[in-house]
Write a protein that holds these residues in place. Structure first.
Motif, PDB file in Angstrom:
ATOM      1  N   SER A  34       0.800  -1.228   0.000  1.00  0.00           N
ATOM      2  CA  SER A  34       0.000   0.000   0.000  1.00  0.00           C
ATOM      3  C   SER A  34       0.831   1.275   0.000  1.00  0.00           C
ATOM      4  O   SER A  34       0.427   2.279  -0.581  1.00  0.00           O
ATOM      5  CB  SER A  34      -0.914   0.026   1.224  1.00  0.00           C
ATOM      6  OG  SER A  34      -1.886  -0.973   1.128  1.00  0.00           O
ATOM      7  N   TYR A  35       1.995   1.251   0.658  1.00  0.00           N
ATOM      8  CA  TYR A  35       2.729   2.502   0.885  1.00  0.00           C
ATOM      9  C   TYR A  35       4.038   2.644   0.117  1.00  0.00           C
ATOM     10  O   TYR A  35       4.643   3.711   0.139  1.00  0.00           O
ATOM     11  CB  TYR A  35       3.001   2.673   2.380  1.00  0.00           C
ATOM     12  CG  TYR A  35       1.721   2.825   3.153  1.00  0.00           C
ATOM     13  CD1 TYR A  35       1.017   4.020   3.137  1.00  0.00           C
ATOM     14  CD2 TYR A  35       1.189   1.771   3.874  1.00  0.00           C
ATOM     15  CE1 TYR A  35      -0.177   4.164   3.824  1.00  0.00           C
ATOM     16  CE2 TYR A  35       0.004   1.897   4.570  1.00  0.00           C
ATOM     17  CZ  TYR A  35      -0.673   3.092   4.537  1.00  0.00           C
ATOM     18  OH  TYR A  35      -1.852   3.226   5.216  1.00  0.00           O
ATOM     19  N   ARG A  42       0.205   7.872  -1.280  1.00  0.00           N
ATOM     20  CA  ARG A  42       0.579   6.851  -0.295  1.00  0.00           C
ATOM     21  C   ARG A  42       2.100   6.716  -0.162  1.00  0.00           C
ATOM     22  O   ARG A  42       2.587   6.312   0.873  1.00  0.00           O
ATOM     23  CB  ARG A  42      -0.048   5.517  -0.655  1.00  0.00           C
ATOM     24  CG  ARG A  42      -1.543   5.546  -0.385  1.00  0.00           C
ATOM     25  CD  ARG A  42      -1.953   4.247   0.104  1.00  0.00           C
ATOM     26  NE  ARG A  42      -3.233   4.334   0.782  1.00  0.00           N
ATOM     27  CZ  ARG A  42      -3.792   3.306   1.329  1.00  0.00           C
ATOM     28  NH1 ARG A  42      -3.196   2.135   1.278  1.00  0.00           N
ATOM     29  NH2 ARG A  42      -4.935   3.424   1.936  1.00  0.00           N
ATOM     30  N   GLN A  45       2.998   9.040   2.457  1.00  0.00           N
ATOM     31  CA  GLN A  45       2.644   8.450   3.751  1.00  0.00           C
ATOM     32  C   GLN A  45       3.664   7.376   4.145  1.00  0.00           C
ATOM     33  O   GLN A  45       4.030   7.259   5.311  1.00  0.00           O
ATOM     34  CB  GLN A  45       1.246   7.850   3.701  1.00  0.00           C
ATOM     35  CG  GLN A  45       0.159   8.897   3.599  1.00  0.00           C
ATOM     36  CD  GLN A  45      -1.215   8.283   3.416  1.00  0.00           C
ATOM     37  OE1 GLN A  45      -1.375   7.280   2.712  1.00  0.00           O
ATOM     38  NE2 GLN A  45      -2.206   8.890   4.050  1.00  0.00           N
TER      39      GLN A  45
END
Length: 88
Positions: A34-35, A42, A45
């Motif tokens: 996801s990151y 993202r 993040q």
């Protein structure tokens, strides 16, 4: 999550338990897919998550939940390792 369980299983290995990061409870599981796998918001993040993992929770507090989403990482503790060892 499989990543967390697999990392916790590493505690059975002597060389893993000997690592300073493990002894100091400085091992983190992060949601890499996801990151870190795709460009975009993202990824920013993900950078915040890495900063929090490297520099501590005070950095996470300063950056805030928008840049360091709590669901994006987990700090593993010795208690967690021992819990998995007891289950098996």
């Amino acid at each position: 999550e499989p990543t967390i369980r697999d990392t916790l299983k590493m505690y059975k290995k002597d060389w893993w338990r000997a690592l300073k990061a493990v002894k100091d409870e400085r091992v983190y599981c992060v949601d890499g897919n996801s990151y870190y796998a795709r460009p975009g918001v993202r990824l920013l993040q993900g950078t915040g998550i890495m900063a929090a993992c490297i520099h501590g929770e005070s950095v996470a507090s300063i950056l805030g939940d928008e840049l360091v989403p709590r669901a994006g990482y987990l700090r593993l503790t010795v208690d967690m390792y021992e819990h998995i060892a007891i289950e098996e």
